[in-house]
Design an enzyme around this catalytic site. Sequence first.
Site, PDB file in Angstrom:
ATOM      1  N   ASP A 160       0.827  -1.224   0.000  1.00  0.00           N
ATOM      2  CA  ASP A 160       0.000   0.000   0.000  1.00  0.00           C
ATOM      3  C   ASP A 160       0.857   1.269   0.000  1.00  0.00           C
ATOM      4  O   ASP A 160       1.595   1.513   0.943  1.00  0.00           O
ATOM      5  CB  ASP A 160      -0.883  -0.072   1.262  1.00  0.00           C
ATOM      6  CG  ASP A 160      -1.752   1.144   1.489  1.00  0.00           C
ATOM      7  OD1 ASP A 160      -1.717   2.084   0.681  1.00  0.00           O
ATOM      8  OD2 ASP A 160      -2.495   1.135   2.497  1.00  0.00           O
ATOM      9  N   HIS A 203      -3.903   4.542   6.472  1.00  0.00           N
ATOM     10  CA  HIS A 203      -2.794   3.988   5.685  1.00  0.00           C
ATOM     11  C   HIS A 203      -1.445   4.286   6.329  1.00  0.00           C
ATOM     12  O   HIS A 203      -1.245   5.343   6.935  1.00  0.00           O
ATOM     13  CB  HIS A 203      -2.830   4.569   4.268  1.00  0.00           C
ATOM     14  CG  HIS A 203      -4.083   4.247   3.519  1.00  0.00           C
ATOM     15  ND1 HIS A 203      -4.235   3.101   2.779  1.00  0.00           N
ATOM     16  CD2 HIS A 203      -5.264   4.904   3.443  1.00  0.00           C
ATOM     17  CE1 HIS A 203      -5.451   3.073   2.254  1.00  0.00           C
ATOM     18  NE2 HIS A 203      -6.100   4.159   2.631  1.00  0.00           N
TER      19      HIS A 203
HETATM   20 ZN   LIG Z   1      -8.044   1.213  -0.620  1.00  0.00          ZN
HETATM   21 ZN   LIG Z   2      -9.218   0.635   2.423  1.00  0.00          ZN
END
Ligand SMILES: [Zn+2]
Ligand SMILES: [Zn+2]
Length: 559
Positions: free
Chosen positions: A199, A372
């Site tokens: 990510d 994130h």
């Molecule tokens: Zn996402």
């Molecule tokens: Zn997500």
Amino acid sequence: MTTASPAYETNRLSVIPLGGVEEVGGLNMTVFEYGNDMIIVDAGLMFPEEDMLGVDFVIPDLSYVVENAGRVRGILLTHGHEDHTGALPFLLKAVPVPVYGTPLTLALVQEKLREYDVATDLIAVMPRDTVTLGSFTIEFIRVTHSIVDGVALGIRTPLGNVIHTGDFKLDPTPVDGELMDFHTFSRYGEEGTLLMLSDSTNAEKGGFTFSEKEVRRAFEDIFAKTRGRIIIATFASNIHRIQQAIDVAVQFRKKVFVCGRSMVKNAQIALELGYLKIPEKTWLTIDRLRDMPDNEAVILTTGSQGEPMSVLSRIATGEHKHITIREGDTVILSAKMIPGNERSIGRIINHLMMRGADVKYEKASEIHVSGHASKEELKLMMNMVRPKFFVPIHGEYRQLAQHARLARNSGIPRDHIFILRNGSVLELSETGAAQLSQVHAGRIFIDGKDAPSVEDIVLRDRRRLGHDGIVIIMVGLERDTRQVVIGPEIISRGFVFEDASQEIIAEVRDLMNQTIMDVEEDVIADVNLLQAKLRARLKKYLRDTMDRYPMILPIILEV
Ligand SMILES: [Zn+2]
Ligand SMILES: [Zn+2]
């Protein structure tokens, strides 16, 4: 253009992102192929940018997987966010295979599939479960993120192990107490990992992302200082955030009203599955808001991105049935301002403030933390998993490039790092990895509900213009008085109006006139909002009366 991948022939593993590496937070979808087997990880949508007029949302071009449908062994979901699951109804129509995910993810998906009238086997898995699909054995690994029940995937292939992180951050104090499974990630690191996809959303941000628990402190501050009603807008899928709002409401002896279809539905699902905990008599129905003293009411709703048809937007413009903003109300936009939505969000904030509300939003207060990982967390992940090859995903080029740089600094050689484009084929073999070919990839614009069939997916936009045509509504408003001085003119190309009677056109014109007359003053002052209203109204009318879905473009001139 589409080619069969050479992975079909020999001992090769192909990794093909069909979306998610040219956009941040949208269209996430990756195909893995080995021999005759194919698995798909996630199938997400993207909400349209402001210049994509006449579009509800966007999904990846699915033609590559549709053409190889016979080889697809299953679809694996990392979590329930729509940028990972929103294309599923369309994908499943063409490629009806089982879908694997954790219970909350599947419950959210189930709801969507029902709306689209699509059925498939949904197979629930728990973290540390494994599933074998052809040449692949997939292990689910718990991660922390802004939705509960998120997982990364450990994918065992004959060539080696692959880690797909899904969306994650390292939250040491998650709201539900379910910690990230560091142990399993480290185990992969020790065993040896061939490839990691990770990510990149926050690869530009230094340090660590704050724990979701930090939001609670910000909520407590605001609750302690506020005497009036509190309205909190966030994403309907952010169960942690909803839980925290409820916990703080209980702490301050307030009642909670949940408002908006998607938020009510998600809260109910989460409550039934035990992911959300609400003490009895805390969640009241909206009709009881009227009798509630201001200092006891907390309203939870959606619309944090300024979506023109959302509850918050309707509240902001005085069009909501139960909620009218007044002096003393506090509105908290507890979400990130997603790039591209700043203008719409700014508009909502203006409207709310004009009506007397105090508005707390990202730039002015600590009421949101990201889901994130930031740089230090990304490095930690890299150090735990220690992959031989690395592919940054979930971002635009600049985020992927930053993540690639982190990987180099963590000791992964430059030629072992691949920044892919949508449709790029990364091939791994005994001898190494290389990006050699490209399959067809792109975006499909979806307007309306109908899940197109296989051919439709490819032909849809062209056919739609040819078949259902386009309707343009043109209205001229006097700049200061906001009186209608031109039109509404209804112009159509390729749409049924051309052979319809003048009566229908007159009816549509009346409908548009009426819509303009019905809206509140600040809607008519706002071209974007008025466009959205006209479009929504006409779309519903054409759907209900003729079952047709032309592209609708409202044009508003200020003269
Ligand atoms: Zn996402
Ligand atoms: Zn997500």
